[in-house]
Design an enzyme around this catalytic site. Structure first.
Site, PDB file in Angstrom:
ATOM      1  N   SER A 130      33.328  16.519  21.645  1.00 40.00           N
ATOM      2  CA  SER A 130      33.358  15.096  21.934  1.00 40.00           C
ATOM      3  C   SER A 130      32.799  14.894  23.343  1.00 40.00           C
ATOM      4  O   SER A 130      32.265  15.836  23.929  1.00 40.00           O
ATOM      5  CB  SER A 130      34.803  14.643  21.822  1.00 40.00           C
ATOM      6  OG  SER A 130      34.853  13.271  21.914  1.00 40.00           O
ATOM      7  N   LYS A 163      30.442   3.973  29.959  1.00 38.73           N
ATOM      8  CA  LYS A 163      30.593   2.897  28.981  1.00 38.73           C
ATOM      9  C   LYS A 163      30.390   1.548  29.664  1.00 38.73           C
ATOM     10  O   LYS A 163      30.974   1.292  30.718  1.00 38.73           O
ATOM     11  CB  LYS A 163      32.003   2.942  28.355  1.00 38.73           C
ATOM     12  CG  LYS A 163      32.300   4.214  27.579  1.00 38.73           C
ATOM     13  CD  LYS A 163      31.627   4.245  26.232  1.00 38.73           C
ATOM     14  CE  LYS A 163      32.345   3.490  25.176  1.00 38.73           C
ATOM     15  NZ  LYS A 163      33.381   4.171  24.468  1.00 38.73           N
ATOM     16  N   LYS A 177      23.713   5.494  24.814  1.00 38.87           N
ATOM     17  CA  LYS A 177      24.820   5.980  23.980  1.00 38.87           C
ATOM     18  C   LYS A 177      24.879   5.085  22.747  1.00 38.87           C
ATOM     19  O   LYS A 177      25.189   3.902  22.842  1.00 38.87           O
ATOM     20  CB  LYS A 177      26.135   5.926  24.753  1.00 38.87           C
ATOM     21  CG  LYS A 177      27.274   6.534  23.950  1.00 38.87           C
ATOM     22  CD  LYS A 177      28.529   6.652  24.770  1.00 38.87           C
ATOM     23  CE  LYS A 177      29.604   7.438  24.046  1.00 38.87           C
ATOM     24  NZ  LYS A 177      29.846   7.048  22.678  1.00 38.87           N
ATOM     25  N   GLU A 197       0.840  -1.211   0.000  1.00 37.72           N
ATOM     26  CA  GLU A 197       0.000   0.000   0.000  1.00 37.72           C
ATOM     27  C   GLU A 197       0.878   1.265   0.000  1.00 37.72           C
ATOM     28  O   GLU A 197       0.565   2.243  -0.676  1.00 37.72           O
ATOM     29  CB  GLU A 197      -0.897   0.011   1.232  1.00 37.72           C
ATOM     30  CG  GLU A 197      -2.193  -0.757   1.036  1.00 37.72           C
ATOM     31  CD  GLU A 197      -2.934  -0.865   2.338  1.00 37.72           C
ATOM     32  OE1 GLU A 197      -3.865  -0.078   2.558  1.00 37.72           O
ATOM     33  OE2 GLU A 197      -2.535  -1.724   3.161  1.00 37.72           O
ATOM     34  N   TYR A 198       1.961   1.181   0.768  1.00 36.89           N
ATOM     35  CA  TYR A 198       2.870   2.324   0.842  1.00 36.89           C
ATOM     36  C   TYR A 198       3.458   2.612  -0.546  1.00 36.89           C
ATOM     37  O   TYR A 198       3.477   3.750  -1.019  1.00 36.89           O
ATOM     38  CB  TYR A 198       3.992   2.022   1.847  1.00 36.89           C
ATOM     39  CG  TYR A 198       5.012   3.124   2.001  1.00 36.89           C
ATOM     40  CD1 TYR A 198       4.830   4.138   2.935  1.00 36.89           C
ATOM     41  CD2 TYR A 198       6.156   3.164   1.202  1.00 36.89           C
ATOM     42  CE1 TYR A 198       5.764   5.158   3.076  1.00 36.89           C
ATOM     43  CE2 TYR A 198       7.085   4.176   1.331  1.00 36.89           C
ATOM     44  CZ  TYR A 198       6.891   5.169   2.272  1.00 36.89           C
ATOM     45  OH  TYR A 198       7.820   6.175   2.399  1.00 36.89           O
ATOM     46  N   ASP A 199       3.893   1.532  -1.218  1.00 33.10           N
ATOM     47  CA  ASP A 199       4.470   1.692  -2.556  1.00 33.10           C
ATOM     48  C   ASP A 199       3.454   2.298  -3.525  1.00 33.10           C
ATOM     49  O   ASP A 199       3.798   3.067  -4.411  1.00 33.10           O
ATOM     50  CB  ASP A 199       4.949   0.335  -3.103  1.00 33.10           C
ATOM     51  CG  ASP A 199       6.167  -0.160  -2.341  1.00 33.10           C
ATOM     52  OD1 ASP A 199       6.787   0.665  -1.645  1.00 33.10           O
ATOM     53  OD2 ASP A 199       6.481  -1.364  -2.429  1.00 33.10           O
ATOM     54  N   CYS A 234      57.086 -24.236   8.551  1.00 30.30           N
ATOM     55  CA  CYS A 234      56.062 -23.320   8.042  1.00 30.30           C
ATOM     56  C   CYS A 234      54.864 -24.128   7.532  1.00 30.30           C
ATOM     57  O   CYS A 234      55.034 -25.061   6.754  1.00 30.30           O
ATOM     58  CB  CYS A 234      56.655 -22.472   6.913  1.00 30.30           C
ATOM     59  SG  CYS A 234      55.423 -21.535   6.010  1.00 30.30           S
ATOM     60  N   CYS A 252      54.903 -23.707   3.450  1.00 30.10           N
ATOM     61  CA  CYS A 252      55.936 -24.202   2.534  1.00 30.10           C
ATOM     62  C   CYS A 252      56.786 -25.310   3.155  1.00 30.10           C
ATOM     63  O   CYS A 252      57.608 -25.913   2.477  1.00 30.10           O
ATOM     64  CB  CYS A 252      56.829 -23.055   2.062  1.00 30.10           C
ATOM     65  SG  CYS A 252      57.915 -22.445   3.355  1.00 30.10           S
ATOM     66  N   LYS A 299      23.278  13.726  31.119  1.00 32.29           N
ATOM     67  CA  LYS A 299      23.404  15.151  30.770  1.00 32.29           C
ATOM     68  C   LYS A 299      22.703  15.990  31.832  1.00 32.29           C
ATOM     69  O   LYS A 299      21.567  15.669  32.214  1.00 32.29           O
ATOM     70  CB  LYS A 299      22.743  15.415  29.412  1.00 32.29           C
ATOM     71  CG  LYS A 299      23.337  14.606  28.276  1.00 32.29           C
ATOM     72  CD  LYS A 299      22.581  14.812  26.961  1.00 32.29           C
ATOM     73  CE  LYS A 299      23.258  13.994  25.864  1.00 32.29           C
ATOM     74  NZ  LYS A 299      22.543  14.027  24.586  1.00 32.29           N
ATOM     75  N   CYS A 336      58.828 -17.846   9.225  1.00 32.64           N
ATOM     76  CA  CYS A 336      59.326 -18.742   8.195  1.00 32.64           C
ATOM     77  C   CYS A 336      60.396 -17.952   7.464  1.00 32.64           C
ATOM     78  O   CYS A 336      60.139 -16.850   6.975  1.00 32.64           O
ATOM     79  CB  CYS A 336      58.186 -19.090   7.245  1.00 32.64           C
ATOM     80  SG  CYS A 336      58.779 -19.766   5.692  1.00 32.64           S
ATOM     81  N   CYS A 390      58.842 -18.976   0.180  1.00 32.62           N
ATOM     82  CA  CYS A 390      57.587 -19.508   0.739  1.00 32.62           C
ATOM     83  C   CYS A 390      56.416 -18.901  -0.053  1.00 32.62           C
ATOM     84  O   CYS A 390      56.293 -17.678  -0.137  1.00 32.62           O
ATOM     85  CB  CYS A 390      57.482 -19.120   2.216  1.00 32.62           C
ATOM     86  SG  CYS A 390      55.859 -19.391   2.928  1.00 32.62           S
ATOM     87  N   TYR A 412      19.449  13.818  19.334  1.00 35.18           N
ATOM     88  CA  TYR A 412      19.592  14.001  20.776  1.00 35.18           C
ATOM     89  C   TYR A 412      19.995  15.409  21.209  1.00 35.18           C
ATOM     90  O   TYR A 412      20.192  15.657  22.396  1.00 35.18           O
ATOM     91  CB  TYR A 412      20.582  13.000  21.364  1.00 35.18           C
ATOM     92  CG  TYR A 412      21.885  12.824  20.589  1.00 35.18           C
ATOM     93  CD1 TYR A 412      22.738  13.880  20.377  1.00 35.18           C
ATOM     94  CD2 TYR A 412      22.241  11.573  20.097  1.00 35.18           C
ATOM     95  CE1 TYR A 412      23.922  13.708  19.680  1.00 35.18           C
ATOM     96  CE2 TYR A 412      23.425  11.390  19.403  1.00 35.18           C
ATOM     97  CZ  TYR A 412      24.262  12.457  19.193  1.00 35.18           C
ATOM     98  OH  TYR A 412      25.424  12.300  18.505  1.00 35.18           O
TER      99      TYR A 412
HETATM  100  S1  IVH Z   1      25.340  14.289  22.778  1.00 37.98           S
HETATM  101  C1  IVH Z   1      29.195  16.615  22.881  1.00 37.98           C
HETATM  102  N1  IVH Z   1      24.124  12.018  23.159  1.00 37.98           N
HETATM  103  O1  IVH Z   1      29.055   9.675  21.195  1.00 37.98           O
HETATM  104  C2  IVH Z   1      28.971  15.533  21.901  1.00 37.98           C
HETATM  105  N2  IVH Z   1      26.111  11.962  21.890  1.00 37.98           N
HETATM  106  O2  IVH Z   1      31.717   9.449  22.203  1.00 37.98           O
HETATM  107  C3  IVH Z   1      27.945  14.556  22.356  1.00 37.98           C
HETATM  108  N3  IVH Z   1      26.696   9.721  21.051  1.00 37.98           N
HETATM  109  O3  IVH Z   1      30.316  12.270  19.219  1.00 37.98           O
HETATM  110  C4  IVH Z   1      26.644  14.789  21.758  1.00 37.98           C
HETATM  111  N4  IVH Z   1      24.977   8.676  21.898  1.00 37.98           N
HETATM  112  O4  IVH Z   1      28.376  10.854  18.288  1.00 37.98           O
HETATM  113  C5  IVH Z   1      25.180  12.619  22.598  1.00 37.98           C
HETATM  114  N5  IVH Z   1      22.877  10.124  23.561  1.00 37.98           N
HETATM  115  C6  IVH Z   1      23.926  10.705  23.001  1.00 37.98           C
HETATM  116  C7  IVH Z   1      24.879   9.975  22.238  1.00 37.98           C
HETATM  117  C8  IVH Z   1      25.963  10.649  21.706  1.00 37.98           C
HETATM  118  C9  IVH Z   1      26.057   8.549  21.161  1.00 37.98           C
HETATM  119  C10 IVH Z   1      27.969   9.859  20.325  1.00 37.98           C
HETATM  120  C11 IVH Z   1      28.217  11.170  19.630  1.00 37.98           C
HETATM  121  C12 IVH Z   1      29.537  11.660  20.193  1.00 37.98           C
HETATM  122  C13 IVH Z   1      30.149  10.388  20.689  1.00 37.98           C
HETATM  123  C14 IVH Z   1      31.187  10.649  21.758  1.00 37.98           C
END
Ligand code: IVH
Length: 668
Positions: A83, A316, A116, A36-38, A410, A413, A292, A428, A433, A228
């Site tokens: 970062s 992590k 994450k 249907e979507y198509d 080896c 060879c 955050k 080796c 070889c 995000y």
């Molecule tokens: S906020 C300040 N929120 O993780 C930069 N980043 O290891 C962070 N990432 O470069 C942005 N999940 O690509 C944010 N819930 C999340 C995230 C997230 C994964 C990534 C992002 C960042 C990297 C750093």
């Protein structure tokens, strides 16, 4: 049908398709069948074909079907993409909380905790609600324009929803492109079928897909995005991160519902632990959680270091470990004869991909960890990329396990295996070889060396197996009548190959030196040797000490060069190259000409369209001097993806920083 009528139907169809895109790609609750979507899409395509003047860039038809792009122009982010700092324990999370509280001079801090994702971060620019362009993070200051590929992701709206009659004038929306586990496995299956190297993890698959030149292929990769954050925004007035997420959701973006507001760091920890236990139930891979600070005012007050905000932290998860059965240990022979043991295991899924082989690095490691064939073993992916065997579960031993014996000969060879006094590796030592020889030949003909097209794996395998070549010097005595007899090589390809071989004799000296495959001598060192000594013969007469005196040539490399030229076998091969007419001498170093004349250029990070070797070659060909370290004497630093400390050093020293596009422009 009048134009006005067509316009009405077109707009209705677009709204309907957008609605179903949202149900399917964001809410995971499709209401209509694919068929249907198509049908809706087909109707829209046909109507737009009849009324091309009614096609607008935000139409769902404009996502896929674009022509391949020529490259990825640089995009400067309005607000820098920073970062994130990482933590690996509850304790570190608590320390982070203490720092935040101290910085804000308060005892009460509210956090939003979200998953994450393990993908590639992107920034999307909208003006008056319309998608303008999307870019990769790049070095944080500027990334690559990936609009064509991003537009194929259906959870990225081409048009934002209007909320309470308002829409920001200009907004940068930030998020992560990811590939789910099903999509990842599918892509890798296809790669394997096509005899291509599979992606090591979902992150590489997502980032690699954004670098595809053909959006039609990207569209098949099942990419998705989680949004995000917001970068720059004209017309935004939010007080908390929670409000930002709410706004993004209402505006039509895919915001992960699994975020939670936590009033204390203990709640944060509890939520992280909860997800650590159930992360495998998600259809996509997450490698941790992000906490955050909720208040945007508090975020501003805490600010950021040069790399990462102080108000945000990643927690992590510990690397995932799995148990499996180690069936066998095989031994691989590398180009320089090094023997590497590899564990062959029952396939098991770890951190989002299936693993059945893992390098054991060297024989000492097998002994140190007491790993035996038939053992139940624990494996994990270090940095989520390379699988490692962590330990054997000795309690599960039955007594039938076999200790691995270091081969005395080896496996390829049959020659005797040796271990040099100062080395961990066994090797080796037979230069003929076949496995080593094949890899040496492949290196000799590779792009940064003699660049002989058409001389791939299949051809080299046959040439070595049929004993048509016993070293890479023999390539130049191959005859068309021999090449044409090789399997899977049409007459035209055979002719091209012979032409390619002939043409390669003209390659410059540094490439020939690199192609020789002297241990530790990369393309950069090869260039230094070529520039300094000007001929193979002169290099061959140098003593270790003279070589060591050269900038950037260390004792290990110097001794390896001396050893290479002292081998009778190597001298014979060099004579073959000389007799064939390969360039054994460089041009006397003329005063450099070209757009980079006399400029010292350093590369940091990886470029999209050029390898490190190619970049250095281009720098040299355009008169510049490629260098591996940044100093006051550096003229330019070319910055690619994931740059290293050289980038920071260049910034500190105030050296001109250019991106890939600017670099290419310079060469033009
Ligand atoms: S906020 C300040 N929120 O993780 C930069 N980043 O290891 C962070 N990432 O470069 C942005 N999940 O690509 C944010 N819930 C999340 C995230 C997230 C994964 C990534 C992002 C960042 C990297 C750093």
């Amino acid at each position: 049908m009048s134009k006005a009528e067509a316009k009405k139907i077109i707009e209705k169809l677009r709204d309907e398709i957008r609605h179903h895109d949202r149900l399917y790609y964001i809410d995971n609750k499709p209401k209509i069948s694919d068929h249907e979507y198509d049908r809706l899409m087909r109707q829209l395509i046909d109507l737009e074909k009849d009324h091309p003047d009614l096609v607008t860039p935000d139409s769902p038809t404009q996502r896929v079907g674009g022509e391949p792009v020529e490259g990825f122009p640089a995009v400067r982010h309005i607000v820098q993409m920073l970062s994130m700092d990482n933590t690996y324990s509850h304790d570190e999370l608590k320390k982070f909380d203490k720092r935040v509280k101290k910085g804000l001079e308060t005892e009460k801090v509210e956090y939003i905790v979200e998953p994450k994702y393990d993908g590639a971060s992107i920034s999307l620019l909208y003006e008056d609600g319309l998608f303008i362009k999307g870019a990769t993070r790049g070095n944080g200051v500027q990334g690559d324009d990936a609009s064509a590929n991003l537009k194929t992701i259906r959870s990225i709206p081409l048009k934002m929803e209007i909320i309470k009659g308002k829409i920001p004038k200009r907004i940068e929306v930030r998020g992560e492109v990811y590939i789910d586990i099903k999509g990842f496995n599918q892509v890798n299956k296809e790669k394997e079928k096509a005899d291509e190297e599979p992606f090591a993890n979902p992150r590489n698959a997502a980032a690699g897909s954004l670098k595809l030149l053909d959006p039609k292929i990207a569209a098949m990769r099942h990419l998705n995005v989680f949004i995000y954050a917001i970068g720059a925004c004209e017309g935004c007035d939010f007080k908390t991160h929670e409000e930002v997420l709410e706004f993004l959701k209402e505006a039509g973006f895919n915001v992960n519902p699994d975020h939670k507001k936590c009033a204390t760091i203990d709640e944060v920890i509890q939520y992280c632990d909860q997800w650590e236990k159930k992360k495998d139930k998600l259809p996509y891979h997450i490698d941790g959680m992000v906490a955050k600070v909720n208040s945007l005012r508090a975020q501003r007050s805490l600010g950021a270091t040069s790399k990462a905000p102080r108000w945000m932290i990643a927690y992590k998860f510990p690397a995932e470990q799995k148990e499996t059965l180690l069936r066998d240990i095989i031994v691989q022979v590398g180009r320089t004869g090094t023997l590497t043991p590899v564990a062959i295991m029952d396939p098991v899924s770890v951190s989002g991909s299936t693993v059945s082989r893992a390098t054991l690095h060297n024989f000492d490691e097998i002994e140190r960890k007491d790993i035996r064939i038939g053992d139940h073993v624990i494996i994990e992916k270090s940095g989520e990329i390379i699988p490692q065997v962590i330990e054997a579960i000795t309690s599960k031993r039955t007594g039938k396990e076999k200790r691995f014996k270091i081969p005395t000969h080896c496996p390829d060879c049959g020659s005797k295996v040796i271990r040099l006094p100062d080395e961990v590796a066994f090797r080796c030592d037979d230069v003929s070889c076949p496995t080593q020889l094949k890899q040496r030949v492949l290196h000799f003909v590779s792009r940064n060396a003699m660049d002989i097209e058409g001389m791939g794996d299949a051809v080299v395998d046959q040439l070595v197996d049929k004993r048509l070549i016993k070293d890479y010097g023999d390539i130049y005595s191959l005859k068309a009548s021999q090449v044409v007899k090789l399997e899977r090589l049409a007459e035209k390809s055979a002719r091209n190959l012979i032409d390619g071989i002939e043409e390669s004799k003209e390659r410059e000296l540094s490439r020939l030196i690199f192609g020789l495959g002297i241990r530790h001598v990369g393309i950069h060192a090869a260039r230094i040797l070529a520039d300094k000594f000007g001929s193979i013969e002169t290099i061959g007469t140098q003593k270790r000490g003279d070589l060591e005196d050269l900038h950037e040539i260390g004792p290990v490399m110097a001794s390896s060069i001396e050893k290479f030229f002292s081998s009778q076998h190597n001298r014979t091969v060099l004579t073959k190259l000389k007799d064939a007419g390969c360039k054994m001498k460089g041009m006397a170093k003329k005063k450099a000409k070209g757009p980079l004349a006399g400029k010292t250029v350093v590369l940091t990070g990886s470029l999209t369209s050029l390898s490190r070797g190619e970049t250095e070659r281009l720098i040299a060909e355009h008169g510049g001097v490629p260098s591996s370290s940044v100093s006051k004497k550096t003229d330019f630093v070319v910055v690619g993806d994931s740059p290293g400390s050289k980038f920071d050093k260049a910034k500190k020293l105030g050296i001109k920083i250019i991106n890939e596009e600017e670099f290419k422009k310079l060469l033009r």
